[in-house]
Design a protein around this motif. Structure first.
Motif, PDB file in Angstrom:
ATOM      1  N   VAL A   1       0.832  -1.203   0.000  1.00 33.27           N
ATOM      2  CA  VAL A   1       0.000   0.000   0.000  1.00 33.27           C
ATOM      3  C   VAL A   1       0.872   1.261   0.000  1.00 33.27           C
ATOM      4  CG1 VAL A   1      -1.692   1.307   1.363  1.00 33.27           C
ATOM      5  CG2 VAL A   1      -1.942  -1.167   1.101  1.00 33.27           C
ATOM      6  N   PHE A   2       1.998   1.228   0.719  1.00 31.83           N
ATOM      7  CA  PHE A   2       2.885   2.390   0.790  1.00 31.83           C
ATOM      8  C   PHE A   2       3.400   2.779  -0.593  1.00 31.83           C
ATOM      9  CE2 PHE A   2       7.349   3.833   0.954  1.00 31.83           C
ATOM     10  CZ  PHE A   2       7.164   5.072   1.556  1.00 31.83           C
ATOM     11  N   LYS A   3       3.768   1.814  -1.402  1.00 30.19           N
ATOM     12  CA  LYS A   3       4.262   2.130  -2.739  1.00 30.19           C
ATOM     13  C   LYS A   3       3.201   2.875  -3.547  1.00 30.19           C
ATOM     14  CE  LYS A   3       7.858  -1.322  -3.662  1.00 30.19           C
ATOM     15  NZ  LYS A   3       8.308  -2.385  -4.582  1.00 30.19           N
ATOM     16  N   ARG A   4       1.966   2.433  -3.453  1.00 30.39           N
ATOM     17  CA  ARG A   4       0.875   3.127  -4.151  1.00 30.39           C
ATOM     18  C   ARG A   4       0.712   4.540  -3.597  1.00 30.39           C
ATOM     19  NH1 ARG A   4      -4.653   0.979  -4.574  1.00 30.39           N
ATOM     20  NH2 ARG A   4      -4.553   1.547  -6.767  1.00 30.39           N
ATOM     21  N   THR A   5       0.794   4.667  -2.277  1.00 30.35           N
ATOM     22  CA  THR A   5       0.591   5.953  -1.620  1.00 30.35           C
ATOM     23  C   THR A   5       1.654   6.955  -2.027  1.00 30.35           C
ATOM     24  OG1 THR A   5      -0.378   4.807   0.285  1.00 30.35           O
ATOM     25  CG2 THR A   5       0.359   7.077   0.634  1.00 30.35           C
ATOM     26  N   LEU A   6       2.907   6.543  -1.999  1.00 28.26           N
ATOM     27  CA  LEU A   6       3.993   7.463  -2.326  1.00 28.26           C
ATOM     28  C   LEU A   6       3.946   7.864  -3.791  1.00 28.26           C
ATOM     29  CD1 LEU A   6       6.398   9.026  -1.329  1.00 28.26           C
ATOM     30  CD2 LEU A   6       7.820   7.000  -1.645  1.00 28.26           C
ATOM     31  N   ARG A   7       3.578   6.942  -4.664  1.00 29.00           N
ATOM     32  CA  ARG A   7       3.451   7.313  -6.076  1.00 29.00           C
ATOM     33  C   ARG A   7       2.360   8.369  -6.267  1.00 29.00           C
ATOM     34  NH1 ARG A   7       3.973   1.348  -7.116  1.00 29.00           N
ATOM     35  NH2 ARG A   7       6.119   1.004  -7.829  1.00 29.00           N
ATOM     36  N   GLU A   8       1.262   8.208  -5.545  1.00 30.98           N
ATOM     37  CA  GLU A   8       0.181   9.192  -5.652  1.00 30.98           C
ATOM     38  C   GLU A   8       0.627  10.553  -5.105  1.00 30.98           C
ATOM     39  OE1 GLU A   8      -2.733   9.095  -7.034  1.00 30.98           O
ATOM     40  OE2 GLU A   8      -2.854   6.971  -7.568  1.00 30.98           O
ATOM     41  N   ALA A   9       1.350  10.571  -3.996  1.00 28.67           N
ATOM     42  CA  ALA A   9       1.842  11.830  -3.436  1.00 28.67           C
ATOM     43  C   ALA A   9       2.811  12.503  -4.403  1.00 28.67           C
ATOM     44  CB  ALA A   9       2.513  11.580  -2.085  1.00 28.67           C
ATOM     45  N   ALA A  10       3.669  11.711  -5.037  1.00 28.13           N
ATOM     46  CA  ALA A  10       4.620  12.267  -6.001  1.00 28.13           C
ATOM     47  C   ALA A  10       3.886  12.880  -7.193  1.00 28.13           C
ATOM     48  CB  ALA A  10       5.588  11.181  -6.457  1.00 28.13           C
ATOM     49  N   LEU A  11       2.871  12.182  -7.699  1.00 23.92           N
ATOM     50  CA  LEU A  11       2.104  12.718  -8.825  1.00 23.92           C
ATOM     51  C   LEU A  11       1.452  14.044  -8.466  1.00 23.92           C
ATOM     52  CD1 LEU A  11       0.371   9.480 -10.197  1.00 23.92           C
ATOM     53  CD2 LEU A  11       2.176  10.815 -11.316  1.00 23.92           C
ATOM     54  N   LYS A  12       0.938  14.144  -7.256  1.00 18.80           N
ATOM     55  CA  LYS A  12       0.301  15.389  -6.821  1.00 18.80           C
ATOM     56  C   LYS A  12       1.283  16.549  -6.857  1.00 18.80           C
ATOM     57  CE  LYS A  12      -1.917  17.570  -2.823  1.00 18.80           C
ATOM     58  NZ  LYS A  12      -2.406  17.389  -1.432  1.00 18.80           N
ATOM     59  N   HIS A  13       2.559  16.271  -6.585  1.00 15.42           N
ATOM     60  CA  HIS A  13       3.569  17.330  -6.523  1.00 15.42           C
ATOM     61  C   HIS A  13       4.443  17.372  -7.784  1.00 15.42           C
ATOM     62  CE1 HIS A  13       2.694  18.526  -2.373  1.00 15.42           C
ATOM     63  NE2 HIS A  13       2.370  17.248  -2.208  1.00 15.42           N
ATOM     64  N   ASN A  14       3.939  16.751  -8.853  1.00 10.08           N
ATOM     65  CA  ASN A  14       4.549  16.846 -10.177  1.00 10.08           C
ATOM     66  C   ASN A  14       5.979  16.304 -10.232  1.00 10.08           C
ATOM     67  OD1 ASN A  14       4.194  17.500 -12.925  1.00 10.08           O
ATOM     68  ND2 ASN A  14       5.394  19.387 -12.680  1.00 10.08           N
TER      69      ASN A  14
END
Length: 452
Positions: free
Chosen positions: A229-242
């Motif tokens: 789940v963490f891998k999915r979460t961090l990828r989503e956070a990175a996408l939000k911050h471009n």
């Protein structure tokens, strides 16, 4: 089980969940499954997926036809996926109230599907439970932040931080360098807290814009779910911050690789006593057996720790990664490090898994190798004092093809993990390797195009 599913239903209703992501981790660790309205999820309490998704490669391709029909039913039948009420997480980044529910997979007779990575880990944990033991693990995940790039032929670049500048040079443990990406990490921590992920410290690692997140120690299956789940979460956070986050083992030339270090010990399931410590606090015989099992069987199980062609770039000379299964106390140059700790905290840190490894399979393999050593009463080599990078006595296979050959020939792994899983996993990784070999690299164009 019914009462647990009822409590899951209540959990979803209390949080006004509108949508449920029904997830199954595949061989690579990719989330496969379906997105369902909550009402449909509660009515069906599970889903069906083709069993073949467990033999998909990272490119979406499948193993060769002959082996495909040997390992799977020729009719491409469905498997039955049931939600695990202990593996439920919100999806804080979603626009609508969404939950992620990890499912276990079964055949039509209710037997666990042996190709499932999550079932493989459960199988290993059952071996420990039969002995009255309970493994404890604490993973450390390394990763890189990079600029977003839509052309895979271009080398990755460090992202621009809050200062408006790219990071340069090595910034190990730098607080200011980590703070360059504070907005991203604030979202990451907030989202992980909302999901109940047991994050501990954030560290700036050795590479340029390379970071590490440590997890608190705990139950092996729950920690594998958390990494997934963490891998999915961090990828989503990175996408939000471009920006982009990558868990590739070696994403940048000239930079260190990214690992998933696994701290592990074993406690008595009834007393909670660490079986790695004797009554006088010294290393127990079981602890030494455990280390010996890791030394003996990691070379056969290496594809579960280093699953990709890119994984072996991390093991090249002068890359700061261990290249053998030597062990030593408080020694980061060996593959198996014993941190300085109290007797109750005694553990071994397996420094060989890459960040690209499937967490379920890496944890399962690491615990299994140690377990076999405990069962067979193996004895480790003498501990290493000083630098171990150049030691060649206990080196690993040098590339993915050699590692897959060693795993395929391992009767021990086949006995414990099942013939179908071992053959299926090797086949998936061979399919990926064949796909890789069809791609012409920039190195070949640069040095061979006009020279040969």
């Amino acid at each position: 089980m019914a009462s647990k599913l009822d409590s899951l239903s209540q959990w979803l209703k209390d949080r006004k969940i509108i949508e449920v992501e029904c997830l199954v981790p595949d061989m690579t660790g990719i989330a496969r499954g379906k997105i369902s309205p909550t009402s449909k999820f509660l009515a069906e309490r599970g889903m069906r997926l083709p069993e073949s998704v467990l033999l998909q490669s990272v490119t979406g391709d499948y193993v060769e036809d002959e082996l495909y029909y040997e390992l799977l039913d020729p009719a491409d039948i469905d498997m039955f996926c049931r939600p695990d009420p202990n593996a439920v997480f919100v999806a804080p980044w979603a626009l609508e109230s969404t939950a992620q529910v990890i499912h276990d997979t079964y055949d039509k007779f209710g037997n666990p599907i042996d190709l499932s990575p999550r079932n493989v880990l459960k199988r290993v944990l059952a071996l420990y439970a039969e002995q009255g033991w309970r493994p404890i693990v604490a993973p450390e995940m390394e990763f890189y932040l990079t600029q977003r790039c839509d052309d895979p032929d271009y080398p990755l670049q460090p992202p621009v931080g809050r200062s408006g500048r790219q990071e340069t040079g090595r910034q190990s443990f730098s607080i200011d360098a980590a703070n360059e990406f504070d907005p991203l990490f604030e979202d990451m921590y907030a989202w992980c807290e909302a999901q109940g992920l047991d994050l501990d410290t954030l560290i700036h690692e050795e590479g340029t814009a390379q970071m590490e997140i440590n997890f608190r120690h705990g139950d092996a299956l729950h920690l594998a779910d958390q990494i997934f789940v963490f891998k999915r979460t961090l990828r989503e956070a990175a996408l939000k911050h471009n920006v982009t986050v990558t868990f590739m083992a070696k994403p940048m030339t000239g930079e260190p690789g990214s690992a998933m270090h696994l701290h592990q010990n074993v406690v008595d399931a009834h007393s909670g006593h660490n079986v790695f410590a004797s009554e006088d606090g010294s290393m127990s015989e079981l602890f030494l057996n455990h280390i010996a099992g890791l030394q003996r069987y990691i070379p056969e199980a290496l594809p579960l720790f280093a699953p990709n062609v890119n994984s072996f770039r991390r093991f090249l000379p002068d890359t700061s990664a261990p290249v053998n299964v030597e062990w030593g106390e408080d020694n980061r140059t060996v593959g198996l490090r014993v941190p300085d700790s109290s007797a109750q905290g005694r553990r071994v840190e397996n420094r060989l898994p890459g960040a690209d490894a499937n967490p379920y399979l890496a944890i399962a393999a690491s615990l299994l190798c140690g377990f076999i050593g405990m069962q067979e009463g193996l004895h480790p080599s003498p501990p290493v004092k000083g630098r171990a990078y150049e030691r060649r006595n206990l080196r690993l296979p040098l590339n993915l093809e050699a590692a897959l050959e060693a795993m395929e020939q391992s009767k021990t792994l086949e006995r414990y993990l099942g013939r179908r899983f071992c053959r299926g996993y090797v086949a998936v990784k061979r399919a990926e390797n064949e796909n890789f070999k069809r791609v012409i690299s920039s190195w070949e164009r640069e040095f061979l195009l006009l020279s040969v």
